[in-house]
Write an enzyme that holds these catalytic residues in place. Sequence first.
Site, short mmCIF file in Angstrom:
data_model
loop_
_atom_site.label_atom_id
_atom_site.label_comp_id
_atom_site.label_asym_id
_atom_site.label_seq_id
_atom_site.Cartn_x
_atom_site.Cartn_y
_atom_site.Cartn_z
N LYS A 116 -1.61 20.96 -4.37
CA LYS A 116 -2.44 20.88 -5.37
C LYS A 116 -2.70 22.13 -6.17
O LYS A 116 -2.76 22.01 -7.49
CB LYS A 116 -3.76 20.22 -5.18
N LYS A 150 6.20 11.56 -2.49
CA LYS A 150 5.39 10.50 -2.09
C LYS A 150 5.01 9.74 -3.28
O LYS A 150 4.71 10.43 -4.30
CB LYS A 150 4.25 11.23 -1.50
N LYS A 201 -0.91 8.83 -7.10
CA LYS A 201 -1.51 8.58 -8.27
C LYS A 201 -1.56 9.68 -9.38
O LYS A 201 -1.04 9.86 -10.36
CB LYS A 201 -3.00 8.59 -8.27
P1 ADP Z 1 -3.29 9.39 -3.57
O1 ADP Z 1 -2.50 10.15 -2.50
O2 ADP Z 1 -2.55 8.18 -4.28
O3 ADP Z 1 -4.53 10.06 -4.49
P2 ADP Z 1 -5.53 8.94 -1.67
O4 ADP Z 1 -5.63 10.13 -1.51
O5 ADP Z 1 -6.74 7.99 -2.46
O6 ADP Z 1 -4.19 8.53 -2.64
O7 ADP Z 1 -4.93 8.04 -0.65
C1 ADP Z 1 -5.57 6.85 0.04
C2 ADP Z 1 -4.88 6.44 1.16
O8 ADP Z 1 -3.67 5.94 0.92
C3 ADP Z 1 -4.73 7.30 2.31
O9 ADP Z 1 -4.81 7.17 3.68
C4 ADP Z 1 -3.10 7.95 2.17
O10 ADP Z 1 -2.55 8.41 3.38
C5 ADP Z 1 -2.63 6.57 1.62
N1 ADP Z 1 -1.53 6.91 0.81
C6 ADP Z 1 -1.47 7.44 -0.28
N2 ADP Z 1 -0.18 7.19 -0.91
C7 ADP Z 1 0.49 6.96 0.08
C8 ADP Z 1 2.10 6.62 0.06
N3 ADP Z 1 2.99 7.15 -0.90
N4 ADP Z 1 2.50 6.11 1.16
C9 ADP Z 1 1.52 5.83 2.32
N5 ADP Z 1 0.49 6.06 2.48
C10 ADP Z 1 -0.18 6.54 1.07
#
Ligand code: ADP
Length: 326
Positions: free
Chosen positions: A109, A189, A192
Site C-alpha cells: 500500500k 488479487k 476493491k
Molecule cells: P479488500 O482486499 O477487497 O479491500 P478486505 O480487506 O475488506 O477486502 O477483505 C475482507 C475479507 O475478504 C478478508 O478476509 C480477505 O482475506 C478476503 N478477501 C479479500 N479479497 C480476496 C480475494 N481476492 N480472494 C479471497 N479472499 C479475499
Amino acid sequence: MVFSGIQPSGRLHIGNYVGAMKNMIALQDEYFCIYGIVDYHAMTVRFDPKEMEMSIFSAAVDYIAAGIDPEKSVLMLQSTVSEHTELAWILNTITPISWLSRVPTFKEKSKENPDYVHMGLFDYPALMAADIILYKAHVVPVGDDQVAHLELTREIVRRFNSYFGQTFPEPEAKLGEISRILGLDGVNKMSKSLGNCIYLDETKEEIWKKLSTAVTDTNRKKRNDPGNPDICNIFTMHKAFSKQEDIEHCAHGCRTAGIGCLDCKKILLDNMYKELEPIQNKQKELRNKKDYIYEVLRDGKKRAKQIAQKTMDEVYEKIGIDSYHK
Ligand code: ADP
C-alpha cells in the site's frame, strides 16, 4: 468464539464472498460469531467522510444479504466499541516496529500511495490483533492475504501472555476451500482498491461484460489450443460457484480443447449468477429497511461491548491499573 471483519470501503466483491464470507456464514451454525464492519481500518487509506455513513450501511446490507444472520451472530461496527482502540494502544506498547515493517500489505500500500504513508497504515495489524483478541476468538475466517496478519496477531498474543500472564488464546486463520480469487486481470488479487472485481450486486449483463474479457490461461492462444485449468482464474471461480459435473466438464473440455474459453465462461456466468441472484434480491429489500439495519448495529454494539468490557477488565488487572477502573 469466531471473529472476522470486512472494511466498509466499497461494494463487496466475489473475492470477499468466496474467500471469507462463505466460511463466516457456515461457522454461524457451529460457533458464537462476532462480525465487524471495521471502519477504523477503512480509514487507513484516504477516504471521503461524506461517503462513510453510506459505505457502512451498504456493508451491513451486504453482510446480511449474503447470509450473516443477526439473530445468530453479532454484527457490529468497530468504532462503536471503543475497547477495540483501547486494547490496540496496549498492544502498540508491546509490538516491535520491526514486526510491523515486514508486513506485506504495508509495503504494497505504501508503494501504491507513496504520498499517503502514515501511522494508521503501519499500525493496522496491531488494531487487527486487538479486534480479534478482544473477544478471545479462536477462529478467524479470512482469505489467504490475511494469513501474515494473523501470524502477527499470534506473535503479539504470545508476547502479551509472556509479559503479563496467560490471557489470550492464539487465534487461527480459517481459510476457505478457495482462499484467493484473482482479479479479472488474472494476475493480481481481486481487490476493491485495484478495481479488478466482480461485485456482488452486478447484473448478469454487467458480469458477462467483465467475464467475457477476463484473462484465462495465457498460453492458450487459439480456440483449438488445449489449455491448463490449473493456472486459469476462471477455473478457480468455477470451483467456487459450479457443481462438480460442470467443473469436470470444463476441466476436461479445456485440456482437450473440446470447449473454448468463452463456452467455459458462459457456464460459469450461469452458475455464478444463480448464487448471486438471491443475494441481490435480499440487498434490494434491505436497502429500504434503514431502521432495521441501524437497529442491528445498535444491538451488535451492545452485545459486543459486554464481552469487550469483560476482557478489558481482565487486561487492566493484568497490567496493574484495575483499581482505577472500578
Ligand atoms: P479488500 O482486499 O477487497 O479491500 P478486505 O480487506 O475488506 O477486502 O477483505 C475482507 C475479507 O475478504 C478478508 O478476509 C480477505 O482475506 C478476503 N478477501 C479479500 N479479497 C480476496 C480475494 N481476492 N480472494 C479471497 N479472499 C479475499
